[in-house]
Scaffold this motif. Sequence first.
Motif, short mmCIF file in Angstrom:
data_model
loop_
_atom_site.label_atom_id
_atom_site.label_comp_id
_atom_site.label_asym_id
_atom_site.label_seq_id
_atom_site.Cartn_x
_atom_site.Cartn_y
_atom_site.Cartn_z
N TYR A 196 -15.45 2.25 -3.89
CA TYR A 196 -14.77 1.84 -2.67
C TYR A 196 -14.91 2.92 -1.61
O TYR A 196 -15.16 4.09 -1.90
N ALA A 197 -14.78 2.51 -0.39
CA ALA A 197 -14.84 3.43 0.74
C ALA A 197 -13.60 3.22 1.60
O ALA A 197 -13.14 2.10 1.78
N VAL A 198 -13.03 4.32 2.07
CA VAL A 198 -11.85 4.25 2.91
C VAL A 198 -12.27 3.92 4.33
O VAL A 198 -13.03 4.65 4.96
N VAL A 199 -11.82 2.79 4.82
CA VAL A 199 -12.15 2.33 6.17
C VAL A 199 -10.86 2.23 6.97
O VAL A 199 -9.89 1.59 6.54
N ASP A 200 -10.82 2.88 8.10
CA ASP A 200 -9.63 2.86 8.94
C ASP A 200 -9.54 1.55 9.68
O ASP A 200 -10.53 1.03 10.22
N LEU A 214 5.76 3.75 3.49
CA LEU A 214 4.83 2.67 3.19
C LEU A 214 3.46 3.26 2.87
O LEU A 214 2.85 3.95 3.69
N LEU A 215 2.98 3.00 1.67
CA LEU A 215 1.68 3.50 1.22
C LEU A 215 0.64 2.40 1.35
O LEU A 215 0.91 1.23 1.07
N PRO A 238 1.33 10.76 -1.51
CA PRO A 238 0.15 11.44 -2.08
C PRO A 238 -0.61 12.20 -1.01
O PRO A 238 -0.68 11.79 0.15
N ILE A 239 -1.19 13.32 -1.43
CA ILE A 239 -1.96 14.14 -0.49
C ILE A 239 -3.34 13.54 -0.25
O ILE A 239 -3.79 13.46 0.88
N GLY A 240 -3.99 13.08 -1.29
CA GLY A 240 -5.33 12.51 -1.15
C GLY A 240 -5.29 11.00 -1.09
O GLY A 240 -4.32 10.39 -0.61
N SER A 241 -6.36 10.36 -1.58
CA SER A 241 -6.42 8.90 -1.61
C SER A 241 -5.44 8.37 -2.65
O SER A 241 -5.09 9.06 -3.61
N TRP A 242 -5.02 7.11 -2.46
CA TRP A 242 -4.06 6.50 -3.38
C TRP A 242 -4.48 5.08 -3.66
O TRP A 242 -4.92 4.35 -2.75
N LEU A 243 -4.37 4.66 -4.92
CA LEU A 243 -4.70 3.31 -5.34
C LEU A 243 -3.46 2.64 -5.90
O LEU A 243 -2.67 3.27 -6.61
N CYS A 244 -3.27 1.38 -5.57
CA CYS A 244 -2.15 0.61 -6.09
C CYS A 244 -2.36 0.36 -7.58
O CYS A 244 -3.47 0.55 -8.10
N ASP A 303 -6.43 -2.07 0.60
CA ASP A 303 -5.82 -1.94 1.93
C ASP A 303 -4.49 -2.68 2.04
O ASP A 303 -4.08 -3.06 3.13
N LYS A 304 -3.79 -2.87 0.93
CA LYS A 304 -2.48 -3.51 0.95
C LYS A 304 -1.39 -2.45 0.95
O LYS A 304 -1.60 -1.32 0.48
N GLY A 305 -0.23 -2.82 1.45
CA GLY A 305 0.86 -1.87 1.60
C GLY A 305 1.91 -2.00 0.50
O GLY A 305 2.16 -3.10 0.00
#
Length: 377
Positions: A52-56, A77-78, A100-106, A84-86
């Motif tokens: 996966y890639a983080v897309v703003d 809200l994460l 979390p400091i870095g990336s986060w996955l549900c 890309d869900k909250g």
Amino acid sequence: MAPATSSSLAKRLIRFSGSLRRTEAPRLPSPPLSPTPKKLKSMEEVMARARYAVVDRADYGNVSCQQCGSGDRPDELLLCDKCDKGFHMKCVRPIVVRVPIGSWLCPKCSDRRRVRSFSQKKIIDFFRIQKCCDKKDKFSSPLDARKRRRRSGSLVLHKKRRRLLPYIPSEDPARRLKQMGSLASALTALQMEFSDDLTYMPHMAPRSANQAKFESGGMQVLSKEDTETLEQCRAMCKRGECPPLIVVFDSCEGFTVEADGQIKDMTFIAEYTGDVDYLKNREHDDCDSMMTLILATDPSKSLLVCPDKRGNIARFINGINNHTLEGRKKQNCKCVRYSVNGECRVFLVATRDIAQGERLYYDYNGHEHEYPTHHFV
């Protein structure tokens, strides 16, 4: 060598002609077998393993929590970096204590590893249990040892100091295997190794850095009687006589620890183990289970215990919400630091009698008041 003439070749053919036998006609090569049809993976399995890639997004104003449906409290809200869900930190299961400091996955995208079950042999190998052929030594309580001593000198009244008690393992070997199997499954699910000692790894803090004298304000020294209790508990663990504790998975709290037998007040439960590292190296670390080892007057000498790769059952004992009265009532053990032979060690000790089936909790902010516990249940 001279080249062979036609007459010599004819003689060779005549000589070998008597030994020639009729052979079957060459068989035609059989047609290749049709390849076994491959079982195609479902789209869910493909997406679970896909990178996966983080897309703003252009706009995050309309993001809402997938659990409660509300978009309130945006600071809690994460956003999952894959779907890309909250999710609110308190709504997601297990809950998230801090941002979390870095990336986060549900939980759905994190692809949590399946909890393994362990056979008896694998449990023995996993914990490196020592097989004793001789009759095991029966340790007596330090209190009993003191009773056998003859009193000498005058009787002087002193303030009674509470001593540590050794834990009492379950008598049933099958029950102990189940307890150790639950810990092995939890450690494996987090891709951790079992370690009942502090570990000093390259490029981290060396063992020479763990000196209790660096502690700001000094550190209490473990008494001789309590040191005997500690060694007794360590010897029992090496024989596979673990504390009467079992690791369970809670949908809200994640992995947590329950008493699998009666535990008395002031009983030694476990030592907090893991990799020892400098505090300055972990300021931006996302591990939520780091424990203070030394708070030095010189901040560059402060140490932490980091159970992210190695640890024991202390890694799974949860903390209380010390912002609420209900949360403080749940506390039944405490974290204490002692100087043992000049080195700092961290122990978990029961603060009251703990009944079988009761979960273990202690205050993460015993003396620092820096850990965010307001999201704890």
